[in-house]
Design an enzyme around this catalytic site. Sequence first.
Site, PDB file in Angstrom:
ATOM      1  N   TYR A  48       0.842  -1.209   0.000  1.00 39.65           N
ATOM      2  CA  TYR A  48       0.000   0.000   0.000  1.00 39.65           C
ATOM      3  C   TYR A  48       0.870   1.250   0.000  1.00 39.65           C
ATOM      4  O   TYR A  48       0.587   2.231  -0.674  1.00 39.65           O
ATOM      5  CB  TYR A  48      -0.898  -0.004   1.240  1.00 39.65           C
ATOM      6  CG  TYR A  48      -2.020   1.008   1.191  1.00 39.65           C
ATOM      7  CD1 TYR A  48      -3.290   0.637   0.742  1.00 39.65           C
ATOM      8  CD2 TYR A  48      -1.818   2.333   1.594  1.00 39.65           C
ATOM      9  CE1 TYR A  48      -4.317   1.558   0.690  1.00 39.65           C
ATOM     10  CE2 TYR A  48      -2.847   3.255   1.536  1.00 39.65           C
ATOM     11  CZ  TYR A  48      -4.094   2.868   1.087  1.00 39.65           C
ATOM     12  OH  TYR A  48      -5.121   3.782   1.035  1.00 39.65           O
ATOM     13  N   PHE A  62      -7.587  18.811 -25.096  1.00 43.50           N
ATOM     14  CA  PHE A  62      -8.176  17.500 -25.372  1.00 43.50           C
ATOM     15  C   PHE A  62      -9.568  17.478 -24.725  1.00 43.50           C
ATOM     16  O   PHE A  62      -9.848  18.276 -23.838  1.00 43.50           O
ATOM     17  CB  PHE A  62      -7.254  16.418 -24.792  1.00 43.50           C
ATOM     18  CG  PHE A  62      -7.756  15.029 -25.015  1.00 43.50           C
ATOM     19  CD1 PHE A  62      -7.845  14.512 -26.298  1.00 43.50           C
ATOM     20  CD2 PHE A  62      -8.152  14.240 -23.953  1.00 43.50           C
ATOM     21  CE1 PHE A  62      -8.325  13.224 -26.508  1.00 43.50           C
ATOM     22  CE2 PHE A  62      -8.627  12.952 -24.160  1.00 43.50           C
ATOM     23  CZ  PHE A  62      -8.708  12.450 -25.434  1.00 43.50           C
ATOM     24  N   ASP A  63     -10.447  16.565 -25.159  1.00 41.89           N
ATOM     25  CA  ASP A  63     -11.838  16.627 -24.667  1.00 41.89           C
ATOM     26  C   ASP A  63     -11.952  16.491 -23.148  1.00 41.89           C
ATOM     27  O   ASP A  63     -12.699  17.226 -22.506  1.00 41.89           O
ATOM     28  CB  ASP A  63     -12.763  15.644 -25.415  1.00 41.89           C
ATOM     29  CG  ASP A  63     -12.265  14.205 -25.412  1.00 41.89           C
ATOM     30  OD1 ASP A  63     -11.149  13.958 -24.925  1.00 41.89           O
ATOM     31  OD2 ASP A  63     -12.991  13.334 -25.909  1.00 41.89           O
ATOM     32  N   ASP A 115       0.646  19.120 -21.366  1.00 36.77           N
ATOM     33  CA  ASP A 115      -0.162  17.900 -21.457  1.00 36.77           C
ATOM     34  C   ASP A 115       0.680  16.925 -22.275  1.00 36.77           C
ATOM     35  O   ASP A 115       0.809  17.041 -23.486  1.00 36.77           O
ATOM     36  CB  ASP A 115      -1.512  18.194 -22.120  1.00 36.77           C
ATOM     37  CG  ASP A 115      -2.384  16.944 -22.210  1.00 36.77           C
ATOM     38  OD1 ASP A 115      -1.851  15.835 -22.032  1.00 36.77           O
ATOM     39  OD2 ASP A 115      -3.597  17.080 -22.479  1.00 36.77           O
ATOM     40  N   ALA A 174       0.909  13.580 -22.986  1.00 33.50           N
ATOM     41  CA  ALA A 174       0.546  12.211 -23.385  1.00 33.50           C
ATOM     42  C   ALA A 174       1.480  11.652 -24.462  1.00 33.50           C
ATOM     43  O   ALA A 174       1.872  10.489 -24.407  1.00 33.50           O
ATOM     44  CB  ALA A 174      -0.897  12.170 -23.873  1.00 33.50           C
ATOM     45  N   LYS A 187      -0.657   6.289 -23.618  1.00 34.96           N
ATOM     46  CA  LYS A 187      -0.242   6.596 -24.989  1.00 34.96           C
ATOM     47  C   LYS A 187       1.238   6.207 -25.163  1.00 34.96           C
ATOM     48  O   LYS A 187       1.539   5.036 -25.269  1.00 34.96           O
ATOM     49  CB  LYS A 187      -0.469   8.082 -25.282  1.00 34.96           C
ATOM     50  CG  LYS A 187      -1.757   8.681 -24.668  1.00 34.96           C
ATOM     51  CD  LYS A 187      -3.003   8.241 -25.392  1.00 34.96           C
ATOM     52  CE  LYS A 187      -4.316   8.681 -24.742  1.00 34.96           C
ATOM     53  NZ  LYS A 187      -4.492  10.035 -24.284  1.00 34.96           N
ATOM     54  N   HIS A 198     -20.054  12.528 -26.586  1.00 34.18           N
ATOM     55  CA  HIS A 198     -19.777  11.583 -27.671  1.00 34.18           C
ATOM     56  C   HIS A 198     -19.583  10.156 -27.187  1.00 34.18           C
ATOM     57  O   HIS A 198     -19.783   9.216 -27.937  1.00 34.18           O
ATOM     58  CB  HIS A 198     -18.564  12.036 -28.492  1.00 34.18           C
ATOM     59  CG  HIS A 198     -17.333  12.265 -27.671  1.00 34.18           C
ATOM     60  ND1 HIS A 198     -17.244  13.279 -26.733  1.00 34.18           N
ATOM     61  CD2 HIS A 198     -16.147  11.613 -27.626  1.00 34.18           C
ATOM     62  CE1 HIS A 198     -16.039  13.223 -26.168  1.00 34.18           C
ATOM     63  NE2 HIS A 198     -15.361  12.228 -26.687  1.00 34.18           N
TER      64      HIS A 198
HETATM   65  C1  LIG Z   1      -5.716  10.724 -23.659  1.00 32.49           C
HETATM   66  C2  LIG Z   1      -5.440  12.124 -23.387  1.00 32.49           C
HETATM   67  C3  LIG Z   1      -5.844  12.727 -22.194  1.00 32.49           C
HETATM   68  C4  LIG Z   1      -6.691  12.017 -21.163  1.00 32.49           C
HETATM   69  O1  LIG Z   1      -6.092  10.871 -20.707  1.00 32.49           O
HETATM   70  P1  LIG Z   1      -6.898   9.564 -20.250  1.00 32.49           P
HETATM   71  O2  LIG Z   1      -5.790   8.623 -19.880  1.00 32.49           O
HETATM   72  O3  LIG Z   1      -7.710   9.107 -21.401  1.00 32.49           O
HETATM   73  O4  LIG Z   1      -7.740   9.935 -19.086  1.00 32.49           O
HETATM   74  C5  LIG Z   1      -5.500  14.047 -21.986  1.00 32.49           C
HETATM   75  N1  LIG Z   1      -4.823  14.742 -22.900  1.00 32.49           N
HETATM   76  C6  LIG Z   1      -4.422  14.197 -24.068  1.00 32.49           C
HETATM   77  C7  LIG Z   1      -3.658  15.013 -25.056  1.00 32.49           C
HETATM   78  C8  LIG Z   1      -4.726  12.884 -24.363  1.00 32.49           C
HETATM   79  O5  LIG Z   1      -4.353  12.361 -25.525  1.00 32.49           O
END
Ligand SMILES: *Cc1c(COP(=O)(O)O)cnc(C)c1O
Length: 461
Positions: free
Chosen positions: A73, A125-126, A216, A218, A259, A451
């Site tokens: 933990y 991103f969404d 961000d 990813a 990603k 969506h």
């Molecule tokens: C996928 C993604 C997110 C959100 O991440 P999740 O792991 O799906 O919650 C945020 N910003 C970007 C650019 C992404 O591609």
Amino acid sequence: MGIKYVPEPFRIKMVETIKMLSPEEREQKIAEANYNLFNLKSEDVYIDLLTDSGTNAMSQEQWSGVMRGDEAYAGGSSYLKLIKTAQEIFDYKHIQPVHQGRAAEKVLFGAVLKEGQYSISNMHFDTTRAHVELVGGRAIDCVVAEALDPAKRAPFKGNMDIEKLESLIKELGADKIGVVIMTITNNSAGGQPVSVQNIRETAEICKKYGIHFCIDAARYAENAYFVKQREKGYENKSIQEIIKEMFSYGDMFTMSAKKDTIVNMGGLLAIKDDAELFQQVKNRTISFEGFTTYGGLSGRDLEALAIGLTEGLDENYLRYRIGQVEYLAGRLDEAGIAYQSPAGGHGIFVDAKDMLPHIPYYEFPGQALAIELYKEAGIRTCDIGSYMLGNDPDTGEQLRAGFEFTRLAIPRRVYTQAHIDIMADALIAIKERASEVKGYKITWEPPILRHFQASLAPIEE
Ligand SMILES: *Cc1c(COP(=O)(O)O)cnc(C)c1O
């Protein structure tokens, strides 16, 4: 002859059977799914390009790491290995694992954004937009104009429009901007890269006005690979060196590790040196994600993530990865199919507005083409356009996106050249009967991130 396919720098030792349903079965399945591809069962999909998120194939090193995961933990060895690896790669002092990217957004935005404040990004991103709105903020996209012109080939179409950013800050007032977010690569613009110069210039503006600068992250590795290919002065730098420089300009980053880190679940939130802010991050993580030394993940996930962070930087892998997408782009070029060009890092964003000019934005051309790809060849993709963008949170009106894309997101290390050819052939077949494709209307939608869950129906004249 199109672009040569870059051979896989790996061999396959475990396989997963896939099959294609008949055309009649596919028609029935998509209707039963209310024309929402998120409602399909994966067993009814032949080639799944819904997302490159968490759909990656892990390596034998990662799978053996799974067996070594320390499930303690508190203070587990997998956690400590992850923190050490991430600190070395990014040079940030404070690293917090979370269960995925949106969890990092939820934890961070509640600490840096106050109600009524703005977040400005090259493109949100969404889920990023959703978390800005959930804490009472407003999200403004500030991408360079060429991003909105799919036919225009430019090396860094993901960039922030620096002049517009500064004029927005002056217009709204620096105290009204909670955070500036740089998304690398720029997912919503088609996986388009951001130059190091653009990251540096954005950071300078943030510093000048005293605004938090968040990356961000990813697709940090794909962005670094593009920088090496395209930005002057970086040809001879290693991917690791480019990453160090890119992140040196940020104050913090959120990362969906699903990603470029080539795992199936995970995320990171990092703060470069603000100990006070990191204390808030830890407090919020414990409330939302779990104790700080696991952050919503199992020890085995932390272990696989630590290994993937380094594996994702391998240049042979990145050459194949980006090369696979460029091969698909080359086949579309030959067929005269428009897409966000040049090809982005994680997939092809087909210009549905160009292929289906008779379908207006409020009848969702990107979604219509996605449905058609499923009917044509059992391929699952998604809309990145007005359907995904949703409604104005103030007026409830359908927003009009800058573009209408159907995204073919390519999972990492999963599909072969033959699969890529099937994707190209399906798009070519649809192009030939494009004028018969109909638009769609929404018959039910939830208030946010619609969506994922909405129901649709074809518009019959
Ligand atoms: C996928 C993604 C997110 C959100 O991440 P999740 O792991 O799906 O919650 C945020 N910003 C970007 C650019 C992404 O591609």
